[in-house]
Design an enzyme around this catalytic site. Structure first.
Site: not given
Lengths: 211, 219
Positions: B47-48
């Protein structure tokens, strides 16, 4: 506002300059709060930060001490909500509904509306005076290109800042970057400079042996 | 005999389907990447800001600009792509990721999950967990059935602050595979050598046991 995820893609030169300037009572919007001695950790050590708005903190003893003693206010919000509140700010969307946090303490006091048979909570765009971001390459027109996962929050925060200050590893004259490959158009960037040093510390070095 | 963390990861890996985009949380979920069944291709979303996450880099080739959501240095596989955080959560909220695997401290028999905060302890934050659980269609929880004191983590109601409500679809523990249904946890499989009675004793929430329960099929 400070871009970066962990220590990856943080505006380390701008953070050093803010430390040298000594401005106090800052509200910092940043996904994380750095570590002791690096990243936003250095501003915490100098007691320059009044409030942190983040999704994940606590890799940092000084942060923990200030938070537990009440010196530092901390607002924890979901990571996707943090990103969207940046994007919305830059895109002229004052508020939006998201399912993240419904039924949890994050939703306390917030308007709830149902869309497609699912509850959503109202979240507002940020209103930040400055955004400090970091890119790999930039040109004199303010256009930015990031490297790998160092892009993270930098793009949405560049959009969101009333004044966005971008530090880049390499600053080139306008025309040298391929317009097809620019990630953040220069219209979102008000100041740009080439950083002096990039330490790029690694937070969790994980490796495997060559086979 | 109950499963260890690798066994739990191995069983969850059997839930992967060819072509899935998958988000793995920190802890046991990360281990799932080590047990992808043969003939199946999945892409891991971090998700980064990347899809196509690969293994840890060879010593000496680590890149500070290339990390996963746990801030560990990683590599990119062929076909990988990087993007910004708001695009990343657009993928998550927009249900483009087919499977999310998360750890949990507690799960209720209505599918509520608590995994971010213990009152009285230092709170680190929810990171992307609240966005993931609020949006994902298919959420598998990977966890031990009981805590260190032997108390059930599969409860009638969560006691810890919630991360999300009515969102967990399946739970794989060291003892069992369970599905969250309207009537509570439905027992699907027992870990090798674990009896239904042991699972009953370790489950505080409502447990539904219909007929003979098969044993997990682990290689």
């Amino acid at each position: 506002m400070c871009g970066g995820f962990g220590l990856c893609g943080i505006p380390e030169n701008s953070i050093a300059a803010i430390k040298a300037e000594g401005v106090k009572d800052l509200t910092c919007i940043s996904n994380n709060a750095g570590v002791d001695g690096f990243g936003l950790g250095v501003l915490l050590e100098e007691r320059q930060v009044k409030k942190m708005i983040s999704s994940y903190v606590g890799e940092n003893e000084e942060f923990e001490r200030q938070m537990l003693s009440g010196e530092l206010q901390v607002e924890l919000i979901p990571q996707g909500t943090l990103a969207e509140r940046c994007r919305a700010a830059g895109a002229g969307i004052p508020a939006f509904f998201t399912p993240a946090g419904y039924g949890t303490e994050v939703a306390e006091g917030k308007e709830v509306r149902w869309f497609n048979n699912k509850p959503h909570i109202l979240e507002h765009a940020f209103d930040a005076s400055f955004a400090f971001v970091k890119a790999w390459k930039g040109d004199t027109a303010g256009n930015l290109i990031y490297n790998a996962t160092a892009r993270n929050f930098n793009h949405a925060m560049a959009m969101a800042g009333k004044i966005t200050v971008a530090e880049v590893e390499e600053l080139v004259p306008a025309g040298e970057l391929d317009p097809n490959e620019i990630h953040t158009p220069g219209i979102f960037v008000q100041r740009i400079y080439q950083g002096e040093v990039f330490e790029k510390r690694i937070e969790q070095r994980t490796v495997r042996k060559a086979e | 005999m109950s499963l260890d963390k690798n066994g739990i990861a191995q069983r969850i890996a059997q839930e992967l389907k060819d072509g899935y985009y998958v988000n793995l949380g920190i802890g046991i979920p990360t281990l799932v990447a080590n047990y992808i069944p043969e003939g199946i291709e999945v892409e891991f979303q971090s998700e980064n800001g990347m899809l196509g996450m690969g293994p840890f880099p060879i010593e000496g080739s680590e890149d500070p600009d290339l990390i996963n959501a746990g801030k560990q240095t990683i590599t990119a596989l062929a076909g990988a792509v990087y993007f910004d955080s708001s695009t990343s959560f657009a993928m998550i909220r927009g249900r483009h990721v087919q499977l999310t695997v998360l750890g949990a401290m507690e799960v209720s028999d209505q599918g509520d999950i608590a995994n971010w905060k213990i009152p009285g302890y230092m709170v680190k934050g929810m990171g992307g967990a609240m966005d993931l659980v609020a949006s994902a269609e298919n959420i598998i929880v990977a966890m031990m059935h009981t805590n260190k004191k032997g108390e059930s983590k599969l409860l009638r109601q969560c006691t810890l602050p919630l991360t999300g409500t009515k969102c967990v679809t399946k739970i794989v523990t060291n003892l069992a595979v369970l599905e969250v249904t309207d009537g509570g946890f439905r027992l699907l499989e027992c870990a090798p050598g674990v009896t239904v009675d042991e699972i009953k004793a370790a489950t505080e929430g409502r447990l539904i046991v219909n007929g003979d329960i098969p044993e997990m099929n682990l290689p």
